[in-house]
Design an enzyme around this catalytic site. Structure first.
Site, PDB file in Angstrom:
ATOM      1  CD  GLU A 191      -1.576   2.081   2.181  1.00 36.62           C
ATOM      2  OE1 GLU A 191      -2.363   3.085   2.074  1.00 36.62           O
ATOM      3  OE2 GLU A 191      -0.640   2.515   2.919  1.00 36.62           O
ATOM      4  CD  GLU A 200      -2.080  -3.654  -9.915  1.00 36.94           C
ATOM      5  OE1 GLU A 200      -2.224  -4.764 -10.788  1.00 36.94           O
ATOM      6  OE2 GLU A 200      -1.924  -2.541  -9.538  1.00 36.94           O
ATOM      7  CD  GLU A 203      -5.451  -2.575 -12.328  1.00 37.65           C
ATOM      8  OE1 GLU A 203      -4.670  -0.923 -12.596  1.00 37.65           O
ATOM      9  OE2 GLU A 203      -4.493  -2.965 -12.121  1.00 37.65           O
ATOM     10  CG  ASP A 220      -4.012   2.550   6.398  1.00 39.36           C
ATOM     11  OD1 ASP A 220      -3.655   2.492   7.310  1.00 39.36           O
ATOM     12  OD2 ASP A 220      -3.959   3.429   5.485  1.00 39.36           O
TER      13      ASP A 220
END
Length: 508
Positions: A191, A200, A203, A220
């Site tokens: 990250e 990714e 995607e 996070d």
């Protein structure tokens, strides 16, 4: 802040050598495989063709080095309003330095030793299969990599995720519970190098995630501040009301949040203030901007009445350690517990509710707020160019009407006794709402930004980002032809908002 006795380990501020670092790029994901999942055999572009990287080196320094440089600058004295906290007179800076033994040369040399190489990074995934709708996913994620120790960023969020997965996994193994929808836990890799692991992943699985993902929950930095899409505001508030505030007796997270950060809503009155996911600051970016998935970024911030710090000072430094976190950020780790309970509450509501707990009217309120700002800032000037804002105003009104009808229908119906197909239809309308705001051609110069409401903006205005940026560009000297781009973004917005309104009405 030049006294070392005022810095770590004596306080939470950085010592003279403390340096915040980070990756800087306008694009996210693996820069060698744009719009392709970065698998081993994937085609990779030439490094010379990478875009989104700054053309000049950037080197952060600590305040110790900054003090040496600033206090030795030559030239005339700077005005009083330019004088800072270092114990010296600030000068304009040049040419060169003062004639002292500290700097015998007039130049500062920076040696660059960066190099590029391809490294493997992995996402670690966990799945709890849903009992009724296993093909509907609630994704919960956080990254695993850090700058040096990373006790807070990302380990605070990772510890919350691991504890939630342990508790829920135990219930599943014991046979006492299984969610209605599938829950996917994602521990993202790389990250800090540009949101690579999560980007990714989106995607690689774009069609499946686009068609089946209900929501993405990101945790996070578990001690910073909450943000999310307007439709999840209500479920966050409901969860926050059921969790005790850390270190405050008989007060919920919601009440404590309301006390320190609030706003006035035309529909709800005074409510806690929740930020929007308008940039690409964490792993929610690809889910929001590329896929149009409803998302939220859960965390618990520190008391803003006691500090003006943009973020905790050890952020992205070597001092982001367990000692720093336990001593200055969250003694006793009570905030971590509050975040875990609140995020877990939201996760279960998203995964288990018969009807998705998403509120369309809250989305309408946010669009109306953006519209009000846009009309105030742009309408008068646009009229001089014969550009009407009426289509945008009409689209927002259509969305409000559709959202009101949808929410009223949900609240007035006995959906528990309706056919599963009707419930599924309603949930699909709610799930796909944010997908309707996607336009792959709206931002040709912004990589993987397709959501026309929450895309990043450089104009600094609290309104529709594409419109704000186009207007700012058109107002630049020598840009009369750019007003066509403003008209274009008005049309993009109007069409997207009308499409979202159509998503909420009956099928035909």
């Amino acid at each position: 802040m030049s006294d070392v006795n005022e810095t770590y380990p004596h306080s939470w501020y950085m010592p003279p050598s403390g340096v915040e670092r980070g990756a800087f790029a306008t694009n996210y994901g693996d820069p060698l495989t744009p719009y392709l999942a970065a698998k081993e055999e994937t085609y990779r572009i030439s490094p010379e063709d990478i875009t989104g990287i700054p053309p000049i080196p950037i080197q952060p320094i600590g305040f110790g080095d900054a003090q040496r440089l600033i206090c030795e600058l030559g030239g005339d004295a700077a005005p009083d309003e330019w004088q800072g906290s270092f114990h010296c007179k600030y000068n304009y800076g040049g040419p060169g330095f003062k004639n002292t033994s500290t700097f015998k040369e007039s130049d500062v040399q920076m040696n660059i030793s960066n190099y590029g190489e391809v490294r493997n990074s992995s996402n670690v995934m966990g799945v709890i299969r849903g009992s009724v709708e296993p093909d509907r996913y609630v994704i919960y994620g956080n990254h695993r990599d850090s700058w040096v120790h990373g006790a807070i960023d990302p380990s605070s969020g990772t510890s919350v995720m691991l504890e939630l997965s342990r508790v829920l996994g135990t219930k599943v193994k014991q046979g006492t519970w299984r969610p209605r929808r599938s829950i996917i836990f994602g521990s993202w890799g790389a990250e800090e190098f540009g949101l690579i692991g999560s980007a990714e992943y989106t995607e690689q699985y774009l069609p499946k995630l686009s068609q089946r993902t209900v929501a993405y929950i990101n945790v996070d930095i578990a001690v910073f501040g909450p943000r999310g899409m307007p439709s999840v505001q209500n479920v966050i508030f409901q969860a926050a009301k059921q969790v005790d505030a850390p270190g405050v007796d008989s007060t919920s997270v919601y009440e404590n949040w309301l006390k320190y950060s609030n706003r006035t809503s035309p529909e709800h009155g005074t409510i806690p203030r929740m930020g929007y996911l308008t940039g690409a600051g964490s792993d929610y970016a690809a889910f929001v901007h590329y896929l149009g998935i409803t998302a939220l970024d859960m965390s618990y911030t520190y008391d803003r009445s006691k500090t003006n710090a943009r973020i905790y000072p050890a952020y992205h430094t070597a001092y982001d350690t367990f000692d720093y976190c336990s001593k200055y950020i969250d003694p006793g780790f009570l905030s971590h517990q509050a975040v875990a309970r609140t995020a877990g509450n939201i996760l279960i509501r998203m995964a288990d509710s018969l009807v998705l707990p998403l509120n369309c009217s809250d989305y309408a309120e946010s669009l109306e707020d953006y519209l009000k700002t846009a009309v105030s800032l742009y309408q008068e000037k646009l009229q001089t160019w014969n550009i009407s804002m009426e289509p945008l105003q009409s689209a927002v009104a259509n969305f409000r009407k559709a959202a009101t009808q949808m929410d009223q229908m949900i609240h007035s119906s006995d959906l528990a006794n309706e056919t599963p197909l009707k419930v599924r239809k309603i949930n699909d309308q709610l799930m796909l709402l944010d997908r309707a705001f996607l336009d792959p051609l709206a931002f040709p110069d912004k990589y993987a930004f397709r959501h026309v409401i929450w895309a990043s903006s450089s104009a600094g205005k609290s309104t529709f980002p594409g419109l704000a940026d186009a207007f700012a560009s058109a107002e630049s000297p020598g840009q009369p032809s750019a007003w066509g781009k403003v008209h274009y973004h008005l049309s993009v917005l109007s069409q997207a908002i009308n499409s979202a309104a159509d998503m909420l009405v009956e099928v035909i």
